[in-house]
Design a protein around this motif. Structure first.
Motif, PDB file in Angstrom:
ATOM      1  N   ASP A   1       0.830  -1.212   0.000  1.00  0.00           N
ATOM      2  CA  ASP A   1       0.000   0.000   0.000  1.00  0.00           C
ATOM      3  C   ASP A   1       0.864   1.262   0.000  1.00  0.00           C
ATOM      4  OD1 ASP A   1      -2.273  -1.571   0.025  1.00  0.00           O
ATOM      5  OD2 ASP A   1      -2.617  -1.362   2.192  1.00  0.00           O
ATOM      6  N   GLN A   2       1.890   1.285   0.836  1.00  0.00           N
ATOM      7  CA  GLN A   2       2.752   2.465   0.950  1.00  0.00           C
ATOM      8  C   GLN A   2       3.570   2.710  -0.307  1.00  0.00           C
ATOM      9  OE1 GLN A   2       5.088   1.620   4.420  1.00  0.00           O
ATOM     10  NE2 GLN A   2       3.431   2.085   5.862  1.00  0.00           N
ATOM     11  N   SER A   3       4.021   1.632  -0.954  1.00  0.00           N
ATOM     12  CA  SER A   3       4.881   1.799  -2.124  1.00  0.00           C
ATOM     13  C   SER A   3       4.078   1.989  -3.408  1.00  0.00           C
ATOM     14  CB  SER A   3       5.816   0.594  -2.276  1.00  0.00           C
ATOM     15  OG  SER A   3       5.064  -0.574  -2.574  1.00  0.00           O
ATOM     16  N   GLY A   4       2.793   1.720  -3.359  1.00  0.00           N
ATOM     17  CA  GLY A   4       1.957   1.872  -4.543  1.00  0.00           C
ATOM     18  C   GLY A   4       2.186   0.786  -5.580  1.00  0.00           C
ATOM     19  N   ALA A   5       2.655  -0.365  -5.152  1.00  0.00           N
ATOM     20  CA  ALA A   5       2.920  -1.477  -6.071  1.00  0.00           C
ATOM     21  C   ALA A   5       1.605  -1.992  -6.646  1.00  0.00           C
ATOM     22  CB  ALA A   5       3.648  -2.584  -5.343  1.00  0.00           C
ATOM     23  N   LEU A   6       1.623  -2.239  -7.965  1.00  0.00           N
ATOM     24  CA  LEU A   6       0.399  -2.655  -8.645  1.00  0.00           C
ATOM     25  C   LEU A   6       0.446  -4.075  -9.188  1.00  0.00           C
ATOM     26  CD1 LEU A   6      -0.195   0.672 -10.598  1.00  0.00           C
ATOM     27  CD2 LEU A   6      -1.340  -0.094  -8.503  1.00  0.00           C
ATOM     28  N   GLY A   7       1.611  -4.590  -9.446  1.00  0.00           N
ATOM     29  CA  GLY A   7       1.677  -5.932 -10.016  1.00  0.00           C
ATOM     30  C   GLY A   7       3.056  -6.522  -9.855  1.00  0.00           C
ATOM     31  N   MET A   8       3.277  -7.618 -10.586  1.00  0.00           N
ATOM     32  CA  MET A   8       4.542  -8.344 -10.482  1.00  0.00           C
ATOM     33  C   MET A   8       5.745  -7.493 -10.908  1.00  0.00           C
ATOM     34  SD  MET A   8       4.116 -11.202  -9.061  1.00  0.00           S
ATOM     35  CE  MET A   8       5.624 -12.071  -9.420  1.00  0.00           C
ATOM     36  N   LYS A   9       5.498  -6.485 -11.738  1.00  0.00           N
ATOM     37  CA  LYS A   9       6.613  -5.626 -12.171  1.00  0.00           C
ATOM     38  C   LYS A   9       7.210  -4.843 -10.999  1.00  0.00           C
ATOM     39  CE  LYS A   9       3.658  -1.858 -13.896  1.00  0.00           C
ATOM     40  NZ  LYS A   9       3.210  -1.185 -12.868  1.00  0.00           N
ATOM     41  N   ASP A  10       6.460  -4.698  -9.924  1.00  0.00           N
ATOM     42  CA  ASP A  10       6.921  -3.976  -8.738  1.00  0.00           C
ATOM     43  C   ASP A  10       7.453  -4.900  -7.642  1.00  0.00           C
ATOM     44  OD1 ASP A  10       6.187  -1.452  -9.771  1.00  0.00           O
ATOM     45  OD2 ASP A  10       4.100  -1.807  -9.198  1.00  0.00           O
ATOM     46  N   MET A  11       7.617  -6.182  -7.974  1.00  0.00           N
ATOM     47  CA  MET A  11       8.037  -7.146  -6.953  1.00  0.00           C
ATOM     48  C   MET A  11       9.411  -6.796  -6.374  1.00  0.00           C
ATOM     49  SD  MET A  11       8.056 -11.242  -6.974  1.00  0.00           S
ATOM     50  CE  MET A  11       8.761 -12.162  -5.629  1.00  0.00           C
ATOM     51  N   GLY A  12      10.341  -6.369  -7.208  1.00  0.00           N
ATOM     52  CA  GLY A  12      11.680  -6.028  -6.731  1.00  0.00           C
ATOM     53  C   GLY A  12      11.656  -4.908  -5.711  1.00  0.00           C
ATOM     54  N   LYS A  13      10.846  -3.888  -5.997  1.00  0.00           N
ATOM     55  CA  LYS A  13      10.738  -2.750  -5.083  1.00  0.00           C
ATOM     56  C   LYS A  13      10.158  -3.207  -3.737  1.00  0.00           C
ATOM     57  CE  LYS A  13       7.629   0.355  -6.180  1.00  0.00           C
ATOM     58  NZ  LYS A  13       6.900   1.512  -6.704  1.00  0.00           N
ATOM     59  N   VAL A  14       9.095  -4.007  -3.792  1.00  0.00           N
ATOM     60  CA  VAL A  14       8.450  -4.488  -2.565  1.00  0.00           C
ATOM     61  C   VAL A  14       9.394  -5.420  -1.800  1.00  0.00           C
ATOM     62  CG1 VAL A  14       6.521  -5.837  -1.647  1.00  0.00           C
ATOM     63  CG2 VAL A  14       6.127  -4.223  -3.510  1.00  0.00           C
ATOM     64  N   MET A  15      10.088  -6.302  -2.517  1.00  0.00           N
ATOM     65  CA  MET A  15      11.007  -7.233  -1.867  1.00  0.00           C
ATOM     66  C   MET A  15      12.146  -6.497  -1.164  1.00  0.00           C
ATOM     67  SD  MET A  15      10.257 -10.405  -1.793  1.00  0.00           S
ATOM     68  CE  MET A  15      11.854 -11.063  -1.341  1.00  0.00           C
ATOM     69  N   GLY A  16      12.646  -5.433  -1.783  1.00  0.00           N
ATOM     70  CA  GLY A  16      13.725  -4.660  -1.164  1.00  0.00           C
ATOM     71  C   GLY A  16      13.301  -4.068   0.165  1.00  0.00           C
TER      72      GLY A  16
END
Length: 149
Positions: free
Chosen positions: A110-125
């Motif tokens: 929610d905080q990072s605004g991730a929308l799909g698998m393309k944002d997995m790296g950002k969320v994982m970090g």
């Protein structure tokens, strides 16, 4: 008291109690810590985060070995590896359960605004740094993957 001193005192206790399984596990921890502490680029100190990573690595090795032994029907060796993993886990911070990890990852998404698998790296970090030492990387990855897909 630092981790190395804590391990050393636990080794003495295990020797007095003649607990060979625990003693072997504690010596493996001490050996790994001393190896890192005496490396060429080391200043003789180990950061707490690095200590946790070392312990997690040792636990992971024991669990993987236990799985291999189980697959080969060598259950006595698998049990030994799992008991050593439990001894090592005593020195790790309290591990979060699956629901707590899911809640934290949902907040991160929610905080990072991730929308799909393309944002997995950002969320994982973000998740890896926030949950460092409190959750297994594989578990974090599986939960992030399920939430983003």
């Amino acid at each position: 008291m630092g981790l190395l001193e804590n391990i050393s005192s636990s080794i003495v206790k295990a020797m007095k109690n003649k607990n060979n399984d625990e003693l072997e596990s504690l010596r493996a921890i001490k050996s790994a810590l001393l190896l890192v502490k005496t490396q060429k680029n080391s200043r003789g100190e180990i950061a707490e985060a690095d200590e946790i990573k070392i312990l997690q690595k040792l636990v992971k090795q024991r669990k993987e070995s236990a799985e291999i032994y189980s697959n080969q029907d060598r259950l006595e060796l698998a049990e030994l590896e799992l008991s050593q993993a439990k001894v090592i886990e005593k020195f790790l911070p309290k591990q979060l359960d699956h629901d707590e990890i899911e809640k934290i990852i949902s907040e991160i998404i929610d905080q990072s605004g991730a929308l799909g698998m393309k944002d997995m790296g950002k969320v994982m970090g973000i998740a890896s740094s926030r949950l460092s030492g409190k959750a297994d990387g594989k578990t974090i990855s599986n939960i992030v993957r399920s939430k983003l897909s």
